[in-house]
Design a protein around this motif. Structure first.
Motif, PDB file in Angstrom:
ATOM      1  N   GLY A  61      45.421  33.387  43.616  1.00 54.73           N
ATOM      2  CA  GLY A  61      45.785  32.243  42.783  1.00 54.73           C
ATOM      3  C   GLY A  61      44.579  31.338  42.716  1.00 54.73           C
ATOM      4  N   ILE A  62      43.796  31.443  41.651  1.00 55.30           N
ATOM      5  CA  ILE A  62      42.544  30.699  41.541  1.00 55.30           C
ATOM      6  C   ILE A  62      42.790  29.191  41.670  1.00 55.30           C
ATOM      7  CG2 ILE A  62      40.525  30.210  40.089  1.00 55.30           C
ATOM      8  CD1 ILE A  62      40.642  33.158  40.823  1.00 55.30           C
TER       9      ILE A  62
ATOM     10  N   ILE B 129      36.757  36.115  43.682  1.00 56.00           N
ATOM     11  CA  ILE B 129      37.547  37.267  43.226  1.00 56.00           C
ATOM     12  C   ILE B 129      36.652  38.396  42.705  1.00 56.00           C
ATOM     13  CG2 ILE B 129      38.023  36.243  40.962  1.00 56.00           C
ATOM     14  CD1 ILE B 129      40.704  37.797  40.995  1.00 56.00           C
ATOM     15  N   LYS B 130      35.608  38.080  41.958  1.00 56.30           N
ATOM     16  CA  LYS B 130      34.731  39.148  41.442  1.00 56.30           C
ATOM     17  C   LYS B 130      33.995  39.841  42.582  1.00 56.30           C
ATOM     18  CE  LYS B 130      32.296  37.259  38.114  1.00 56.30           C
ATOM     19  NZ  LYS B 130      31.597  36.921  36.861  1.00 56.30           N
ATOM     20  N   TYR B 131      33.616  39.090  43.593  1.00 57.24           N
ATOM     21  CA  TYR B 131      32.981  39.691  44.767  1.00 57.24           C
ATOM     22  C   TYR B 131      33.956  40.653  45.452  1.00 57.24           C
ATOM     23  CZ  TYR B 131      31.211  40.238  49.493  1.00 57.24           C
ATOM     24  OH  TYR B 131      30.804  40.779  50.689  1.00 57.24           O
TER      25      TYR B 131
ATOM     26  N   GLN C 163      33.641  44.760  45.905  1.00 59.35           N
ATOM     27  CA  GLN C 163      33.684  45.382  47.229  1.00 59.35           C
ATOM     28  C   GLN C 163      34.798  46.420  47.334  1.00 59.35           C
ATOM     29  OE1 GLN C 163      31.294  44.831  49.661  1.00 59.35           O
ATOM     30  NE2 GLN C 163      30.381  43.775  47.919  1.00 59.35           N
ATOM     31  N   GLY C 164      35.537  46.615  46.242  1.00 63.34           N
ATOM     32  CA  GLY C 164      36.606  47.606  46.218  1.00 63.34           C
ATOM     33  C   GLY C 164      37.956  47.086  46.685  1.00 63.34           C
ATOM     34  N   ILE C 165      38.063  45.792  46.856  1.00 67.46           N
ATOM     35  CA  ILE C 165      39.333  45.194  47.272  1.00 67.46           C
ATOM     36  C   ILE C 165      40.237  45.066  46.059  1.00 67.46           C
ATOM     37  CG2 ILE C 165      40.432  43.139  48.255  1.00 67.46           C
ATOM     38  CD1 ILE C 165      37.734  42.678  49.769  1.00 67.46           C
ATOM     39  N   LYS C 166      41.424  45.605  46.153  1.00 68.48           N
ATOM     40  CA  LYS C 166      42.401  45.511  45.066  1.00 68.48           C
ATOM     41  C   LYS C 166      42.912  44.076  44.994  1.00 68.48           C
ATOM     42  CE  LYS C 166      42.699  50.009  44.285  1.00 68.48           C
ATOM     43  NZ  LYS C 166      42.366  50.636  43.032  1.00 68.48           N
ATOM     44  N   CYS C 167      42.821  43.470  43.808  1.00 68.72           N
ATOM     45  CA  CYS C 167      43.255  42.088  43.625  1.00 68.72           C
ATOM     46  C   CYS C 167      44.216  41.980  42.455  1.00 68.72           C
ATOM     47  CB  CYS C 167      42.051  41.184  43.343  1.00 68.72           C
ATOM     48  SG  CYS C 167      40.884  41.038  44.698  1.00 68.72           S
ATOM     49  N   THR C 168      45.112  41.026  42.557  1.00 72.87           N
ATOM     50  CA  THR C 168      45.986  40.667  41.453  1.00 72.87           C
ATOM     51  C   THR C 168      45.772  39.189  41.136  1.00 72.87           C
ATOM     52  OG1 THR C 168      47.848  40.070  42.890  1.00 72.87           O
ATOM     53  CG2 THR C 168      47.723  42.366  42.165  1.00 72.87           C
ATOM     54  N   ILE C 169      46.030  38.833  39.891  1.00 72.83           N
ATOM     55  CA  ILE C 169      45.893  37.446  39.447  1.00 72.83           C
ATOM     56  C   ILE C 169      47.288  36.844  39.404  1.00 72.83           C
ATOM     57  CG2 ILE C 169      45.159  35.951  37.547  1.00 72.83           C
ATOM     58  CD1 ILE C 169      43.208  38.323  36.779  1.00 72.83           C
ATOM     59  N   ASN C 170      47.470  35.728  40.084  1.00 73.52           N
ATOM     60  CA  ASN C 170      48.797  35.123  40.207  1.00 73.52           C
ATOM     61  C   ASN C 170      48.740  33.621  39.994  1.00 73.52           C
ATOM     62  OD1 ASN C 170      50.467  37.485  41.350  1.00 73.52           O
ATOM     63  ND2 ASN C 170      48.574  37.490  42.525  1.00 73.52           N
ATOM     64  N   SER C 171      49.916  33.039  39.767  1.00 66.39           N
ATOM     65  CA  SER C 171      49.973  31.594  39.533  1.00 66.39           C
ATOM     66  C   SER C 171      50.472  30.840  40.760  1.00 66.39           C
ATOM     67  CB  SER C 171      50.876  31.290  38.342  1.00 66.39           C
ATOM     68  OG  SER C 171      52.168  31.809  38.556  1.00 66.39           O
TER      69      SER C 171
END
Length: 94
Positions: free
Chosen positions: A4-5, A22-24, A28-36
């Motif tokens: 959650g930015i 988040i881009k880093y 690095q291969g870390i799975k990320c999701t964008i959330n509120s």
């Protein structure tokens, strides 16, 4: 990793929205999701978080699509719902 930015910034987890890692993480291969996170508390929503990723963090369509597909893949939704979601993201991207 659920990201959650806006909430990360407002809770002083990161110095600024522009410096969010988040881009880093993704590189690095870390799975990320964008959330509120908590829209009422942080005055954001899922669309504004995606827009922030595009406008401020300069994430491209491929990167944003990958985060969206990760959201479907790791959700607790039924498999057929997850498959449809991933397929629609791929269609949007093409």
């Amino acid at each position: 990793l659920d990201i959650g930015i806006t909430s990360n910034f407002l809770l002083n987890v990161v110095e600024s929205r522009e410096k969010h890692p988040i881009k880093y993480f993704l590189n690095q291969g870390i799975k990320c999701t964008i959330n509120s996170d908590d829209p009422l508390l942080f005055e954001c929503n899922i669309l504004s978080e995606y827009q922030l990723c595009r406008d401020i963090l300069e994430m491209d369509d491929v990167t944003i699509a990958q985060c969206t597909k990760t959201s479907f893949q790791y959700s607790c939704a039924p498999e057929h719902v997850k498959s449809i979601g991933v397929k629609r993201v791929d269609e949007w991207l093409s």
